[in-house]
Design an enzyme around this catalytic site. Structure first.
Site, PDB file in Angstrom:
ATOM      1  N   HIS A   1      -7.194  -4.676  10.003  1.00  9.17           N
ATOM      2  CA  HIS A   1      -6.912  -4.405   8.593  1.00  9.17           C
ATOM      3  C   HIS A   1      -5.612  -5.077   8.142  1.00  9.17           C
ATOM      4  CE1 HIS A   1      -4.788  -0.409   9.762  1.00  9.17           C
ATOM      5  NE2 HIS A   1      -3.853  -1.131   9.185  1.00  9.17           N
TER       6      HIS A   1
ATOM      7  N   GLU B   1      -9.770  -2.023   5.134  1.00  7.67           N
ATOM      8  CA  GLU B   1     -10.409  -1.665   6.396  1.00  7.67           C
ATOM      9  C   GLU B   1     -11.662  -2.509   6.643  1.00  7.67           C
ATOM     10  OE1 GLU B   1      -8.926   0.136   8.406  1.00  7.67           O
ATOM     11  OE2 GLU B   1      -8.371   2.106   7.672  1.00  7.67           O
TER      12      GLU B   1
ATOM     13  N   ASP C   1       0.810  -1.216   0.000  1.00 12.01           N
ATOM     14  CA  ASP C   1       0.000   0.000   0.000  1.00 12.01           C
ATOM     15  C   ASP C   1       0.842   1.265   0.000  1.00 12.01           C
ATOM     16  OD1 ASP C   1       0.938  -0.398   2.563  1.00 12.01           O
ATOM     17  OD2 ASP C   1      -1.011  -0.717   3.464  1.00 12.01           O
TER      18      ASP C   1
HETATM   19  C1  GLP Z   1      -0.396   0.325   8.490  1.00 10.10           C
HETATM   20  C2  GLP Z   1      -0.111  -0.497   7.244  1.00 10.10           C
HETATM   21  C3  GLP Z   1      -0.414  -1.954   7.448  1.00 10.10           C
HETATM   22  C4  GLP Z   1       0.197  -2.435   8.744  1.00 10.10           C
HETATM   23  C5  GLP Z   1      -0.423  -1.667   9.893  1.00 10.10           C
HETATM   24  C6  GLP Z   1       0.037  -2.116  11.251  1.00 10.10           C
HETATM   25  O1  GLP Z   1      -1.709   0.747   8.578  1.00 10.10           O
HETATM   26  N1  GLP Z   1      -0.831  -0.035   6.124  1.00 10.10           N
HETATM   27  O2  GLP Z   1       0.062  -2.701   6.342  1.00 10.10           O
HETATM   28  O3  GLP Z   1      -0.004  -3.798   8.902  1.00 10.10           O
HETATM   29  O4  GLP Z   1      -0.068  -0.310   9.689  1.00 10.10           O
HETATM   30  O5  GLP Z   1       1.130  -1.363  11.640  1.00 10.10           O
HETATM   31  P1  GLP Z   1       1.992  -1.596  12.918  1.00 10.10           P
HETATM   32  O6  GLP Z   1       2.882  -2.729  12.592  1.00 10.10           O
HETATM   33  O7  GLP Z   1       2.746  -0.303  13.068  1.00 10.10           O
HETATM   34  O8  GLP Z   1       1.062  -1.850  14.044  1.00 10.10           O
END
Ligand code: GLP
Length: 236
Positions: A138, A143, A67
């Site tokens: 997500h 979402e 993304d």
């Molecule tokens: C973002 C990314 C996701 C990721 C999520 C969790 O929203 N788009 O791909 O999995 O964060 O992030 P974290 O690992 O910082 O909790």
């Protein structure tokens, strides 16, 4: 599904890097699907270390990222392109033209999503997709919703995701894009293998995703239907 529960982030990083590097060692021209967020950082650090120790080369590998924020320059420190360059790509020998991230500045978001879908096809599909998981379940930026969106698309970010990710932006929520481009569920589910990593703060959502029903309200739950899913989670 294989669920590996480890003690801490150090162990998680090591196991996840083992799995990703094994994929590349067995098939140097692998297509890796990569993720951002705080969780994969220690994994990328581990992969860089292995490259520096000459244990692995990524010279023939290709990557496609899950993304990207929409409306953000690739040079912006908050962009996922910048994140990938500074945490991984600039420290390993992957040719820059092999490391693909969607263009968050594309004029036509739908066209950019179609281009990325075509690119994944042209590369022969994803061999291994690395995923994190959001507190709301997500994956990528898919979402919670009343349906799964299959194709790669431009999504309006949920309030909870914007709040969770605002800490990375200088002026918090006011700087934070409202939209993002994300791989849809199809390319993720079509990946030959999926590797999901999660810190101890994700215990509750992991339970909902993997011990509850498959529902678009918890997007990661669809992964229960993937035949080659490995989850590595931390106990503390
Ligand atoms: C973002 C990314 C996701 C990721 C999520 C969790 O929203 N788009 O791909 O999995 O964060 O992030 P974290 O690992 O910082 O909790």
């Amino acid at each position: 599904m294989k669920w590996i529960k480890v003690k801490n982030k150090t162990e998680m990083a090591c196991i996840a890097a083992d799995i990703l590097c094994a994929q590349v060692l067995l098939k140097p021209e692998s297509v890796l699907g990569l993720a951002t967020g705080s969780t994969p950082l220690c994994v990328y650090e581990n992969m860089v270390k292995r490259y520096q120790e000459k244990k692995i080369s990524f010279a023939d590998s290709k990557t496609v990222n899950l993304d990207e924020y929409y409306g953000i320059q690739p040079s912006d420190e908050q962009s996922y392109r910048y994140y990938m360059d500074t945490n991984l790509f600039h420290h390993i020998d992957i040719p820059p033209e092999n490391a693909h991230v969607m263009n968050g500045m594309a004029k036509d978001a739908d066209e950019e999503c179609r281009r990325f879908t075509g690119l994944i096809h042209a590369l022969g599909g994803i061999d291994m997709q690395l995923l994190g998981i959001g507190h709301n379940g997500h994956i990528g930026f898919n979402e919670p919703d009343d349906h799964f969106t299959m194709d790669t698309y431009c999504v309006t970010l949920s309030e909870s995701t914007r709040k969770a990710n605002a800490i990375y932006f200088k002026n918090g929520l006011s700087d934070m894009p409202e939209k993002a481009l994300t791989m849809g569920i199809r390319p993720i589910m079509q990946a030959r293998r999926v590797l999901l990593i999660a810190g101890a703060d994700k215990k509750d959502i992991l339970q909902a995703a993997f011990n509850g029903p498959v529902t678009p309200q918890v997007p990661a739950s669809i992964l229960q239907l993937h035949r080659r899913l490995t989850v590595v989670s931390c106990e503390e």
